[in-house]
Design a protein around this motif. Structure first.
Motif, PDB file in Angstrom:
ATOM      1  N   ALA A  14       1.088   5.938  -0.310  1.00  0.00           N
ATOM      2  CA  ALA A  14       0.615   5.710  -1.680  1.00  0.00           C
ATOM      3  C   ALA A  14       0.217   4.243  -1.788  1.00  0.00           C
ATOM      4  N   LEU A  15      -0.807   3.980  -2.556  1.00  0.00           N
ATOM      5  CA  LEU A  15      -1.338   2.624  -2.664  1.00  0.00           C
ATOM      6  C   LEU A  15      -0.267   1.625  -3.100  1.00  0.00           C
ATOM      7  N   ALA A  16       0.548   2.005  -4.076  1.00  0.00           N
ATOM      8  CA  ALA A  16       1.579   1.086  -4.572  1.00  0.00           C
ATOM      9  C   ALA A  16       2.608   0.757  -3.490  1.00  0.00           C
ATOM     10  N   ALA A  54      -8.503   6.775   0.537  1.00  0.00           N
ATOM     11  CA  ALA A  54      -9.567   7.559  -0.103  1.00  0.00           C
ATOM     12  C   ALA A  54      -9.052   8.871  -0.678  1.00  0.00           C
ATOM     13  N   ASP A  55      -8.104   9.524   0.017  1.00  0.00           N
ATOM     14  CA  ASP A  55      -7.575  10.800  -0.491  1.00  0.00           C
ATOM     15  C   ASP A  55      -6.842  10.598  -1.809  1.00  0.00           C
ATOM     16  N   GLU A  56      -5.942   9.625  -1.846  1.00  0.00           N
ATOM     17  CA  GLU A  56      -5.199   9.366  -3.080  1.00  0.00           C
ATOM     18  C   GLU A  56      -6.145   8.941  -4.203  1.00  0.00           C
ATOM     19  N   LEU A  57      -7.121   8.099  -3.880  1.00  0.00           N
ATOM     20  CA  LEU A  57      -8.052   7.571  -4.879  1.00  0.00           C
ATOM     21  C   LEU A  57      -9.137   8.570  -5.241  1.00  0.00           C
ATOM     22  N   ARG A  58      -9.147   9.720  -4.578  1.00  0.00           N
ATOM     23  CA  ARG A  58     -10.178  10.750  -4.771  1.00  0.00           C
ATOM     24  C   ARG A  58     -11.584  10.167  -4.600  1.00  0.00           C
ATOM     25  N   GLY A  59     -11.700   9.291  -3.612  1.00  0.00           N
ATOM     26  CA  GLY A  59     -12.998   8.719  -3.299  1.00  0.00           C
ATOM     27  C   GLY A  59     -13.403   7.522  -4.143  1.00  0.00           C
ATOM     28  N   ARG A  60     -12.606   7.177  -5.118  1.00  0.00           N
ATOM     29  CA  ARG A  60     -12.932   6.032  -5.981  1.00  0.00           C
ATOM     30  C   ARG A  60     -12.673   4.727  -5.228  1.00  0.00           C
ATOM     31  N   ALA A  61     -13.631   3.840  -5.240  1.00  0.00           N
ATOM     32  CA  ALA A  61     -13.450   2.549  -4.599  1.00  0.00           C
ATOM     33  C   ALA A  61     -12.606   1.644  -5.490  1.00  0.00           C
TER      34      ALA A  61
END
Length: 200
Positions: A14-16, A54-61
Motif C-alpha cells: 500500500a502506498l502509505a 498502479a493497481d492500488e491507484l487504479r492507474g491514477r498518476a
C-alpha cells in the motif's frame, strides 16, 4: 546521492506503507536513515509510485509540484501512519492516541483537494495527477478498514511494514526475493559455521 526507486522499495502492499518504509532500519539509531532527507526524493518517489502502485491507484498518476512545500505534510502522514500501524501490528488493535495524529495529518493532506472519491475510484477520476500528500492520505485511511489489520506485518529482516495479501495469510517477508533470501543465507551460514565448529 539519488535513491534508486526500484520495485523492492514498494514492497509494502500500500502506498502509505511504502512511504512509512522510506525510513530504513527504523528503530536502529546507529544505522537508520531517511530516504526523504532530500526533499527532491519525495517527487521521485511519487513518480515511481505511479508505476509500482498502479493497481492500488487504479492507474491514477501521483505527482509532487513542489517537494519543499509539501515535505511537511508528507512526513506528517508518513510518521503518523508508521506509528499507528506498527503498534497496531504488535498489539492487534489501533490505539486512539495514535489514530488522532494520523487523521489530522490526512485531513491536512486532503485540504484544498477538489476531488470526489468512491469505492470504484478510490483515488478520484480526474485526468490530472493527484498530489502525493492527498494520495498518501487516501491510502492511509483505507488501511483503517478492519480486514487490513489482520494482514499487516512487520518484516523480521528489515523491519518494514507490509500487507500480507497471500491467500492463507502466511507471508513472512516484505519481499521474498530480498529479505527472504537474506534470511535463508544467514541460516545456511549459521548451520555451516556450527557444522565446521563441531568438526574442528
Amino acid at each position: 546521492m539519488a535513491v534508486s526507486w526500484t520495485r523492492h522499495r514498494f514492497s509494502g502492499g500500500a502506498l502509505a506503507l511504502d512511504a512509512a518504509n522510506t525510513v530504513v532500519l527504523r528503530g536502529d539509531a546507529e544505522r537508520s536513515f531517511d530516504r526523504f532527507a532530500e526533499p527532491a526524493e519525495i517527487a521521485r518517489f511519487a513518480t515511481a509510485a505511479s508505476e509500482y502502485r498502479a493497481d492500488e491507484l487504479r492507474g491514477r498518476a501521483v505527482a509532487v509540484s513542489d517537494p519543499f512545500a509539501v515535505a511537511g505534510k508528507v512526513l506528517a502522514i508518513r510518521e503518523a501512519a508508521d506509528r499507528l500501524f506498527r503498534r497496531g501490528v504488535t498489539e492487534g488493535a489501533f490505539a486512539a492516541p495514535d489514530m488522532a495524529p494520523l487523521l489530522v495529518a490526512c485531513a491536512d493532506g486532503l485540504a484544498g483537494v477538489a476531488e470526489t472519491f468512491s469505492p470504484a475510484a478510490p483515488f478520484g477520476r480526474d485526468a490530472q495527477p493527484l498530489e502525493l500528500e492527498a494520495a498518501l492520505a487516501v491510502s492511509a485511511l483505507s488501511l483503517l478498514a478492519p480486514d487490513n489489520l489482520g494482514r499487516m506485518r512487520i518484516c523480521p529482516n528489515c523491519n518494514w511494514l507490509f500487507l500480507d495479501r497471500s491467500r492463507n495469510v502466511s507471508r513472512l517477508w516484505c519481499d521474498m526475493a530480498v529479505c527472504g533470501n537474506r534470511q535463508k543465507a544467514r541460516r545456511h551460514y549459521r548451520r555451516r559455521s556450527m557444522g565446521e565448529a563441531f568438526d574442528a
